[in-house]
Design an enzyme around this catalytic site. Structure first.
Site, PDB file in Angstrom:
ATOM      1  N   ASN A  10      72.355  -7.261 -48.513  1.00 45.26           N
ATOM      2  CA  ASN A  10      72.490  -6.171 -47.549  1.00 45.26           C
ATOM      3  C   ASN A  10      73.009  -6.781 -46.246  1.00 45.26           C
ATOM      4  O   ASN A  10      72.255  -7.425 -45.522  1.00 45.26           O
ATOM      5  CB  ASN A  10      71.129  -5.494 -47.324  1.00 45.26           C
ATOM      6  CG  ASN A  10      71.182  -4.470 -46.197  1.00 45.26           C
ATOM      7  OD1 ASN A  10      72.251  -4.003 -45.826  1.00 45.26           O
ATOM      8  ND2 ASN A  10      70.014  -4.120 -45.654  1.00 45.26           N
ATOM      9  N   TRP A  11      74.292  -6.561 -45.981  1.00 44.41           N
ATOM     10  CA  TRP A  11      74.897  -7.187 -44.792  1.00 44.41           C
ATOM     11  C   TRP A  11      74.520  -6.470 -43.502  1.00 44.41           C
ATOM     12  O   TRP A  11      74.840  -6.946 -42.418  1.00 44.41           O
ATOM     13  CB  TRP A  11      76.421  -7.203 -44.916  1.00 44.41           C
ATOM     14  CG  TRP A  11      76.952  -8.102 -45.987  1.00 44.41           C
ATOM     15  CD1 TRP A  11      76.242  -8.936 -46.801  1.00 44.41           C
ATOM     16  CD2 TRP A  11      78.331  -8.267 -46.359  1.00 44.41           C
ATOM     17  NE1 TRP A  11      77.092  -9.601 -47.655  1.00 44.41           N
ATOM     18  CE2 TRP A  11      78.375  -9.209 -47.403  1.00 44.41           C
ATOM     19  CE3 TRP A  11      79.528  -7.693 -45.915  1.00 44.41           C
ATOM     20  CZ2 TRP A  11      79.569  -9.602 -48.006  1.00 44.41           C
ATOM     21  CZ3 TRP A  11      80.713  -8.081 -46.508  1.00 44.41           C
ATOM     22  CH2 TRP A  11      80.733  -9.034 -47.539  1.00 44.41           C
ATOM     23  N   LYS A  12      73.906  -5.299 -43.613  1.00 44.85           N
ATOM     24  CA  LYS A  12      73.576  -4.489 -42.422  1.00 44.85           C
ATOM     25  C   LYS A  12      74.837  -4.313 -41.568  1.00 44.85           C
ATOM     26  O   LYS A  12      75.914  -4.125 -42.133  1.00 44.85           O
ATOM     27  CB  LYS A  12      72.436  -5.133 -41.635  1.00 44.85           C
ATOM     28  CG  LYS A  12      71.261  -5.551 -42.517  1.00 44.85           C
ATOM     29  CD  LYS A  12      70.058  -5.926 -41.721  1.00 44.85           C
ATOM     30  CE  LYS A  12      69.026  -6.573 -42.611  1.00 44.85           C
ATOM     31  NZ  LYS A  12      67.678  -6.443 -42.130  1.00 44.85           N
ATOM     32  N   HIS A  96      66.566   2.564 -46.832  1.00 36.01           N
ATOM     33  CA  HIS A  96      66.204   1.298 -46.183  1.00 36.01           C
ATOM     34  C   HIS A  96      65.322   1.590 -44.970  1.00 36.01           C
ATOM     35  O   HIS A  96      65.522   2.590 -44.282  1.00 36.01           O
ATOM     36  CB  HIS A  96      67.471   0.543 -45.755  1.00 36.01           C
ATOM     37  CG  HIS A  96      67.192  -0.860 -45.326  1.00 36.01           C
ATOM     38  ND1 HIS A  96      66.731  -1.167 -44.071  1.00 36.01           N
ATOM     39  CD2 HIS A  96      67.277  -2.032 -46.003  1.00 36.01           C
ATOM     40  CE1 HIS A  96      66.555  -2.476 -43.993  1.00 36.01           C
ATOM     41  NE2 HIS A  96      66.879  -3.028 -45.142  1.00 36.01           N
ATOM     42  N   GLU A  98      65.249   0.424 -42.084  1.00 41.65           N
ATOM     43  CA  GLU A  98      65.957   0.584 -40.795  1.00 41.65           C
ATOM     44  C   GLU A  98      66.515   1.998 -40.658  1.00 41.65           C
ATOM     45  O   GLU A  98      66.578   2.546 -39.567  1.00 41.65           O
ATOM     46  CB  GLU A  98      67.058  -0.489 -40.673  1.00 41.65           C
ATOM     47  CG  GLU A  98      66.442  -1.845 -40.366  1.00 41.65           C
ATOM     48  CD  GLU A  98      67.240  -3.048 -40.852  1.00 41.65           C
ATOM     49  OE1 GLU A  98      68.443  -2.915 -41.132  1.00 41.65           O
ATOM     50  OE2 GLU A  98      66.625  -4.136 -40.949  1.00 41.65           O
ATOM     51  N   GLU A 166      60.178  -3.415 -49.918  1.00 42.43           N
ATOM     52  CA  GLU A 166      60.459  -4.157 -48.697  1.00 42.43           C
ATOM     53  C   GLU A 166      59.397  -3.840 -47.649  1.00 42.43           C
ATOM     54  O   GLU A 166      59.516  -2.833 -46.928  1.00 42.43           O
ATOM     55  CB  GLU A 166      61.832  -3.752 -48.150  1.00 42.43           C
ATOM     56  CG  GLU A 166      62.971  -4.058 -49.089  1.00 42.43           C
ATOM     57  CD  GLU A 166      64.244  -4.367 -48.322  1.00 42.43           C
ATOM     58  OE1 GLU A 166      64.766  -5.469 -48.472  1.00 42.43           O
ATOM     59  OE2 GLU A 166      64.691  -3.517 -47.538  1.00 42.43           O
ATOM     60  N   GLY A 172      63.543  -9.135 -41.624  1.00 45.80           N
ATOM     61  CA  GLY A 172      64.194  -9.728 -40.455  1.00 45.80           C
ATOM     62  C   GLY A 172      63.232 -10.413 -39.497  1.00 45.80           C
ATOM     63  O   GLY A 172      63.609 -10.758 -38.379  1.00 45.80           O
ATOM     64  N   SER A 212      62.760 -11.238 -45.570  1.00 47.59           N
ATOM     65  CA  SER A 212      62.827 -12.661 -45.211  1.00 47.59           C
ATOM     66  C   SER A 212      62.898 -13.600 -46.417  1.00 47.59           C
ATOM     67  O   SER A 212      62.311 -14.677 -46.398  1.00 47.59           O
ATOM     68  CB  SER A 212      61.658 -13.029 -44.285  1.00 47.59           C
ATOM     69  OG  SER A 212      61.743 -12.286 -43.075  1.00 47.59           O
ATOM     70  N   GLY A 233      68.693  -9.698 -46.732  1.00 46.27           N
ATOM     71  CA  GLY A 233      69.436  -9.313 -45.522  1.00 46.27           C
ATOM     72  C   GLY A 233      70.077 -10.530 -44.885  1.00 46.27           C
ATOM     73  O   GLY A 233      71.134 -10.999 -45.308  1.00 46.27           O
ATOM     74  N   GLY A 234      69.417 -11.091 -43.869  1.00 47.91           N
ATOM     75  CA  GLY A 234      69.967 -12.193 -43.072  1.00 47.91           C
ATOM     76  C   GLY A 234      70.553 -13.332 -43.899  1.00 47.91           C
ATOM     77  O   GLY A 234      71.666 -13.798 -43.625  1.00 47.91           O
TER      78      GLY A 234
HETATM   79  C1  PEP Z   1      66.922  -6.208 -45.716  1.00 49.25           C
HETATM   80  O1  PEP Z   1      67.689  -5.907 -44.824  1.00 49.25           O
HETATM   81  O2  PEP Z   1      66.820  -5.451 -46.689  1.00 49.25           O
HETATM   82  C2  PEP Z   1      66.143  -7.434 -45.607  1.00 49.25           C
HETATM   83  C3  PEP Z   1      65.263  -7.700 -46.530  1.00 49.25           C
HETATM   84  O3  PEP Z   1      66.400  -8.245 -44.524  1.00 49.25           O
HETATM   85  P1  PEP Z   1      65.930  -9.765 -44.318  1.00 49.25           P
HETATM   86  O4  PEP Z   1      66.201 -10.500 -45.615  1.00 49.25           O
HETATM   87  O5  PEP Z   1      66.769 -10.278 -43.204  1.00 49.25           O
HETATM   88  O6  PEP Z   1      64.469  -9.746 -44.003  1.00 49.25           O
END
Ligand code: PEP
Length: 250
Positions: A10-12, A96, A98, A166, A172, A212, A233-234
């Site tokens: 997930n590049w956001k 998601h 966010e 999640e 994040g 994370s 994500g990150g």
């Molecule tokens: C996500 O955006 O779905 C996510 C899990 O982010 P991160 O890995 O950065 O915590």
């Protein structure tokens, strides 16, 4: 065909079309074509055209990070399931945290999006998860139950779908859930699917953990029997770390 492990990026709101092109070119140099069966990509909508070109002729799963609840009309700034599908996408992320937090998406809207995605023969990757306040007040399972029930009410269990657990407090933040905490939630989600749909569906559906995930913690998490992959994500923004996570599962 969906199979374990499934590792999703997930590049956001990161990477423009030029950067996305460079990412996929680099990725293709480092893995074989069959590895793409285990990978999914959710770039920003503006990157979907280059994603379509880059992933053409691969078995990768890819699509948008969100879709709108309507197919067309006066909804400035939105993108529809049909538009995403027209580029060849086969999967969409939905619900998601966010989107739920910043854009006030409700369980009902998430359910409607899931229905549209399935109707258009794409696979919804449905995100669920509790906040820190909810976990600390002992409401984790109540929240997961409410989020799952609304979606399951409209879900077509004969079409594929993926669930991503999640925990909001782990997204994040660098605070990954322990393998035990993640496994407990995954077991609960599987038991809900078994109760609300069927044992067969519950056994088959892929349950991903997100929050994370890094190359250092992926292998331990993946040892858990109910963790079938990750939503990252990150650490998905760099080909190298994303592939290290994938390689920790094979
Ligand atoms: C996500 O955006 O779905 C996510 C899990 O982010 P991160 O890995 O950065 O915590």
């Amino acid at each position: 065909m969906l199979k374990k492990p499934l590792i999703a990026a997930n590049w956001k709101l990161n990477l423009n079309p030029k950067e996305a092109t460079a990412y996929f070119e680099d990725l293709k140099k480092n893995i074989s074509s069959s590895d793409f069966e285990n990978l999914a990509f959710f770039p920003p909508t503006i990157d979907l055209q280059v994603t379509s070109e880059q992933l053409k002729n691969t078995p990768a799963f890819w699509g948008s990070q969100n879709v709108y609840t309507e197919i067309s009309g006066a909804f400035t700034g939105e993108n529809s399931v049909e538009m995403v599908k027209s580029l060849g996408a086969n999967m969409c992320l939905v619900g998601h945290s966010e989107r739920r937090t910043y854009f006030k998406e409700t369980d009902e809207e998430v359910a409607k999006k899931v229905q549209l995605i399935q109707k258009h023969e794409m696979i919804p990757m449905i995100c669920v998860g509790e906040s820190l306040v909810q976990r600390d007040s002992g409401k984790t399972f109540e929240i997961l139950n409410a989020q799952m029930r609304t979606v399951i009410n409209i879900l077509d269990e004969n079409r594929p779908f993926v669930i991503a657990y999640e925990p909001v407090w782990a997204i994040g933040t660098g605070k990954v859930a322990t393998p035990e905490i993640a496994e407990e939630a995954h077991q609960f989600i599987r038991s809900q699917l078994s109760e609300l749909l069927s044992k067969e569906v519950a056994q088959e559906v892929l349950l991903l953990y997100g929050g994370s995930v890094k190359p250092e913690n992926a292998a331990e998490l993946y040892k858990q029997p109910n963790i079938d992959g990750f939503l990252v994500g990150g650490a998905s923004l760099k080909v190298d770390t994303f592939l290290q996570i994938y390689k920790a599962t094979i």
